[in-house]
Design a protein around this motif. Structure first.
Motif, PDB file in Angstrom:
ATOM      1  N   GLN A  50       0.823  -1.225   0.000  1.00  0.00           N
ATOM      2  CA  GLN A  50       0.000   0.000   0.000  1.00  0.00           C
ATOM      3  C   GLN A  50       0.845   1.258   0.000  1.00  0.00           C
ATOM      4  N   THR A  51       1.973   1.225   0.697  1.00  0.00           N
ATOM      5  CA  THR A  51       2.787   2.435   0.872  1.00  0.00           C
ATOM      6  C   THR A  51       3.982   2.506  -0.060  1.00  0.00           C
ATOM      7  N   ASN A  52       4.230   1.437  -0.805  1.00  0.00           N
ATOM      8  CA  ASN A  52       5.388   1.362  -1.691  1.00  0.00           C
ATOM      9  C   ASN A  52       6.693   1.527  -0.908  1.00  0.00           C
ATOM     10  N   ARG A  53       6.719   0.972   0.295  1.00  0.00           N
ATOM     11  CA  ARG A  53       7.920   0.981   1.134  1.00  0.00           C
ATOM     12  C   ARG A  53       8.314  -0.465   1.402  1.00  0.00           C
ATOM     13  N   SER A  54       9.585  -0.694   1.650  1.00  0.00           N
ATOM     14  CA  SER A  54      10.045  -2.044   1.941  1.00  0.00           C
ATOM     15  C   SER A  54       9.603  -2.471   3.328  1.00  0.00           C
ATOM     16  N   ARG A  55       9.554  -3.762   3.546  1.00  0.00           N
ATOM     17  CA  ARG A  55       9.227  -4.293   4.865  1.00  0.00           C
ATOM     18  C   ARG A  55      10.213  -3.757   5.901  1.00  0.00           C
ATOM     19  N   ASN A  56      11.485  -3.724   5.561  1.00  0.00           N
ATOM     20  CA  ASN A  56      12.513  -3.214   6.463  1.00  0.00           C
ATOM     21  C   ASN A  56      12.262  -1.760   6.837  1.00  0.00           C
ATOM     22  N   GLU A  57      11.946  -0.939   5.853  1.00  0.00           N
ATOM     23  CA  GLU A  57      11.691   0.478   6.113  1.00  0.00           C
ATOM     24  C   GLU A  57      10.481   0.651   7.030  1.00  0.00           C
ATOM     25  N   LEU A  58       9.423  -0.124   6.775  1.00  0.00           N
ATOM     26  CA  LEU A  58       8.235  -0.048   7.613  1.00  0.00           C
ATOM     27  C   LEU A  58       8.525  -0.465   9.041  1.00  0.00           C
ATOM     28  N   ILE A  59       9.247  -1.547   9.222  1.00  0.00           N
ATOM     29  CA  ILE A  59       9.579  -2.015  10.572  1.00  0.00           C
ATOM     30  C   ILE A  59      10.333  -0.936  11.324  1.00  0.00           C
ATOM     31  N   ASN A  60      11.291  -0.301  10.680  1.00  0.00           N
ATOM     32  CA  ASN A  60      12.046   0.771  11.326  1.00  0.00           C
ATOM     33  C   ASN A  60      11.152   1.959  11.678  1.00  0.00           C
ATOM     34  N   LEU A  61      10.279   2.365  10.775  1.00  0.00           N
ATOM     35  CA  LEU A  61       9.373   3.480  11.043  1.00  0.00           C
ATOM     36  C   LEU A  61       8.421   3.156  12.194  1.00  0.00           C
ATOM     37  N   LEU A  62       7.858   1.957  12.174  1.00  0.00           N
ATOM     38  CA  LEU A  62       6.909   1.562  13.214  1.00  0.00           C
ATOM     39  C   LEU A  62       7.577   1.430  14.574  1.00  0.00           C
ATOM     40  N   LEU A  63       8.757   0.835  14.613  1.00  0.00           N
ATOM     41  CA  LEU A  63       9.468   0.700  15.883  1.00  0.00           C
ATOM     42  C   LEU A  63       9.879   2.058  16.444  1.00  0.00           C
TER      43      LEU A  63
ATOM     44  N   SER B  19       8.348   4.885  16.036  1.00  0.00           N
ATOM     45  CA  SER B  19       7.145   5.510  16.583  1.00  0.00           C
ATOM     46  C   SER B  19       6.736   4.872  17.898  1.00  0.00           C
ATOM     47  N   ALA B  20       6.796   3.555  17.964  1.00  0.00           N
ATOM     48  CA  ALA B  20       6.366   2.838  19.174  1.00  0.00           C
ATOM     49  C   ALA B  20       7.301   3.106  20.344  1.00  0.00           C
ATOM     50  N   ILE B  21       8.585   3.126  20.113  1.00  0.00           N
ATOM     51  CA  ILE B  21       9.535   3.306  21.214  1.00  0.00           C
ATOM     52  C   ILE B  21       9.414   4.700  21.825  1.00  0.00           C
TER      53      ILE B  21
END
Length: 67
Positions: free
Chosen positions: A40-53, A55-57
């Protein structure tokens, strides 16, 4: 055809970009959700994991155990 393959040299070696490689185990359902978000976002899984982590931390709160 010249019969040779040219490959450019990478400028930064692993770890020199300030990142480390880690391994994590995830449930299949979570990986599927990440893959859907990736599409949906045209971002890699790695990039998403980093962005989400990241934000969460920033919003996590540690609570003391109640005995």
């Amino acid at each position: 055809m010249t019969g040779e393959i040219k490959i450019t040299k990478k400028t930064a070696r692993k770890g020199e970009d300030g990142s480390k490689i880690i391994s994590v185990r995830m449930k299949d359902e979570l990986v599927e959700r990440l893959d859907a978000l990736s599409e949906q976002t045209n971002r890699s899984r790695n990039e998403l994991i980093n962005l989400l982590l990241q934000s969460a931390i920033d919003i996590v709160k540690v609570e003391e155990e109640k005995c």
